[in-house]
Design an enzyme around this catalytic site. Structure first.
Site, short mmCIF file in Angstrom:
data_model
loop_
_atom_site.label_atom_id
_atom_site.label_comp_id
_atom_site.label_asym_id
_atom_site.label_seq_id
_atom_site.Cartn_x
_atom_site.Cartn_y
_atom_site.Cartn_z
N THR A 181 34.75 -80.19 25.63
CA THR A 181 33.59 -80.39 26.49
C THR A 181 34.09 -80.76 27.88
O THR A 181 35.12 -81.41 28.02
CB THR A 181 32.67 -81.49 25.92
OG1 THR A 181 31.58 -81.66 26.79
CG2 THR A 181 33.39 -82.80 25.73
N GLU A 328 29.33 -83.29 21.68
CA GLU A 328 29.75 -84.49 20.94
C GLU A 328 28.85 -84.78 19.74
O GLU A 328 29.15 -85.63 18.92
CB GLU A 328 29.74 -85.71 21.87
CG GLU A 328 30.86 -85.74 22.88
CD GLU A 328 30.52 -85.02 24.18
OE1 GLU A 328 29.63 -84.14 24.17
OE2 GLU A 328 31.14 -85.34 25.21
N LYS A 437 25.05 -77.92 35.48
CA LYS A 437 24.91 -77.06 34.29
C LYS A 437 24.19 -75.78 34.69
O LYS A 437 22.99 -75.78 34.91
CB LYS A 437 24.19 -77.77 33.17
CG LYS A 437 24.48 -77.10 31.84
CD LYS A 437 24.14 -77.94 30.65
CE LYS A 437 24.92 -77.49 29.44
NZ LYS A 437 24.47 -78.11 28.21
N TRP A 442 28.96 -75.62 31.93
CA TRP A 442 29.24 -76.67 32.91
C TRP A 442 30.13 -76.21 34.06
O TRP A 442 31.05 -75.43 33.87
CB TRP A 442 29.96 -77.83 32.23
CG TRP A 442 29.14 -78.60 31.27
CD1 TRP A 442 29.33 -78.68 29.92
CD2 TRP A 442 28.01 -79.44 31.55
NE1 TRP A 442 28.39 -79.52 29.36
CE2 TRP A 442 27.57 -79.98 30.34
CE3 TRP A 442 27.32 -79.77 32.72
CZ2 TRP A 442 26.47 -80.85 30.25
CZ3 TRP A 442 26.24 -80.63 32.64
CH2 TRP A 442 25.82 -81.16 31.42
#
Ligand code: AMP
Length: 539
Positions: A181, A328, A437, A442
């Site tokens: 991420t 996550e 975003k 991202w």
């Protein structure tokens, strides 16, 4: 008193046992490359996965080893989804939208040993491979082109392999998959999912107030399989025995419409940008393709605009379900199903609720904290959302990495600023993390700022996320030039383009006299966001 319940592990092999035993004849349809549709059954796929596992073992892959994929959504990617975790190894899905430098870092950080890559993504793979520990490359071909010297052909590897049983038991707490991420400082962080997390998450997707996946569904994840396990849909479909449709790399609205219609898809999922372009096509050409099979279209990854809810619902009789999640969280956190207390509320009130992020999935617990402590659940106070649950990351890959994202009492700090209503429904109001975003992916503001500030004419630069009608957000740069320097925005943007993926380049760059600052001297980005928030929308 110890219980007398069986301690059968919650694992991906257990999901696959069920899939083979009860749903072996159900189908998986994929778009391979530019070509025609490929149809197979779960039974055939599981046989091929057993061969893939055998081949990987022969190539030296053992329990805990990382096998990376750089692939679109298709059946052979799904075979890796089954084979790698079922043999006790770890499936690491690489994000094909990232820059080569980032991929080099990620594959090295994860310690990937093998890469399975689509042939059309080979140039990307070749741009970072030499900087990674990857020993073997297996190419998934969609044309007759020979694979480059030193690499292996996926079908050749399978043909030569002795199958390995996929039903070996693995510990439910061991690693099954990993996904990186974006970090706010530009350093990506590895999230490692356990078998137990995947199994419980998959089970949850079948709940009626959740995605409500069921055997009768035909599920089409448009969300990439490198994005948090395609939101868990490949394993969710497997556990309920739903058919799957995998759209490959043709993700334009016309191709998606054709596939949704021809395959009678009943459940599909993607980010708002994808569905926005489909809505525009349907509005422009209503009724060309029969989409009446769709019972739900899941939208997540970014807030769903009310116009999208209304557009699909009122003009095309397609119901959108809005959910919030994070890499996550494997990724599902909350879902906005209209509760019975709003059953008789006005249409406006119900739309308003559906545009919020909704209430937590079972086993996910929430709270939010401001500087004054935990906030009251009054729908007004705002704080950073914290979550915990059996599929929430307890830490990042690598000693000490990202430790600040976890509280002392073991909750995960999401970086999303929310208000919570008295019933535990959340609404995201802001974002604490310094990222943009765009279309579900991202962009690091910090990386863009660093690149801009490397330019000899630039004194300082701030990059913010600004609302955009097509991409939800796009980067916007405010730049202060050094004294007596002059340059044009286009020159600086071309400079930026030289060092980052093309789609990261800000759509606009303005020169200002000074960047507003907080009392401690940090950039006051909220002031910039306020000043420029209408830049892309009020054209
Ligand atoms: P990722 O880990 O890439 O899936 O990104 C997770 C982040 O995307 C969240 O922390 C939110 O900032 C944002 N996000 C995901 N879903 C939504 C949603 N439904 N509404 C608003 N923001 C969302």
């Amino acid at each position: 008193m110890p219980s007398l319940s069986m301690d059968l592990p919650l694992t991906i092999p257990a999901i696959l046992r069920r899939l083979r035993t009860h749903f072996g004849d159900k189908t998986v349809v994929s778009r391979r490359g530019e070509g025609a549709l490929h149809q197979t059954t779960y039974r055939q796929m599981l046989e091929r996965s057993a061969k893939l596992a055998g081949a990987l073992r022969q190539l030296g892959i053992d329990a805990g080893d990382r096998v990376a994929t750089l692939c679109w959504n298709h059946d052979r990617h799904l075979e890796a989804y089954y084979a790698v975790p079922a043999m006790g190894a770890v499936l690491h899905t690489l994000n094909l939208r990232l820059h080569a430098d980032e991929l080099a870092f990620i594959a090295s950080d994860a310690g990937d040993r093998i890469l399975i890559v689509d042939d059309d993504l080979l140039p990307l793979a070749q741009s970072f491979l030499a900087r990674t520990p990857i020993e073997t490359v297996i190419v998934v071909g969609t044309t007759d082109a020979p694979v480059p010297a030193g690499m292996r052909d996926y079908e050749g590897v399978l043909a030569a392999a002795a199958p390995m049983a996929l039903e070996t038991e693995v510990e439910e707490t061991s690693a099954a998959a990993m996904c990186y991420t974006s970090g706010t400082t530009g350093r990506s962080k590895g999230v490692v999912y356990s078998h137990r997390a995947v199994a419980l998450h998959s089970l949850t997707l079948g709940l009626a107030d959740n995605f409500g996946l069921r055997e009768a569904d035909t599920v089409m994840p448009v969300v990439p399989m490198f994005h948090a396990n395609a939101w868990g849909l490949p394993y969710g479909a497997a556990i309920v025995g739903a058919n799957l449709v995998l759209p490959g790399r043709q993700l334009d609205a016309r191709s998606l419409r054709e596939l949704l219609g021809s395959q009678r898809v009943s459940f599909t999922a993607g980010v708002p940008t994808v569905w926005n372009s489909l809505l525009q096509l349907l509005d422009a050409e209503p009724g060309v393709v029969d989409l009446s099979s769709i019972r739900a279209m899941l939208v997540g990854g970014a807030a769903v605009p009310e116009s999208l809810l209304r557009g699909f619902g009122e003009r095309h009789a397609i119901e959108i379900i809005h959910a919030w999640g994070m890499t996550e969280l494997a990724p599902l956190g909350t879902i906005a199903r209209v509760p019975t207390r709003l059953a008789n509320a006005s249409l406006e009130a119900r739309y308003r609720y559906r545009a919020t992020q909704g209430t937590p999935a079972p086993f996910i617990e929430i709270r939010a904290r401001s500087e004054a402590g935990l906030i009251p659940w009054d729908g007004e106070a705002m704080g950073e959302l914290e979550v915990r649950g059996p599929w929430v990351a307890a830490g990042y890959h690598g000693a000490g990495i990202g430790a600040a994202a976890f509280t002392d009492d073991g909750w995960f700090r999401t970086g999303d600023i929310v208000a919570i209503d008295p019933f535990g429904g959340i609404e995201i109001r802001d974002r604490a993390k310094d990222l943009v975003k765009s279309g579900g992916e991202w962009i690091s503001s910090v990386e863009l700022e660093k690149r801009l500030m490397d330019h000899p004419d630039v004194l300082e630069a701030a990059v913010i996320a600004v609302p955009h009608p097509r991409w939800q957000e796009r980067p916007f740069a405010a730049v202060v030039l050094k004294e007596a320097r002059a340059t044009a925005p286009e020159v600086l943007l071309a400079w930026v383009a030289d060092g980052v993926p093309r789609w990261w380049v800000p759509d606009a760059l303005v020169f200002i006299d000074a960047i507003p600052r907080t009392s401690t001297g940090k950039f006051l980005k909220s002031a910039l966001r306020e000043r420029y928030q209408g830049w892309y929308t009020s054209a």
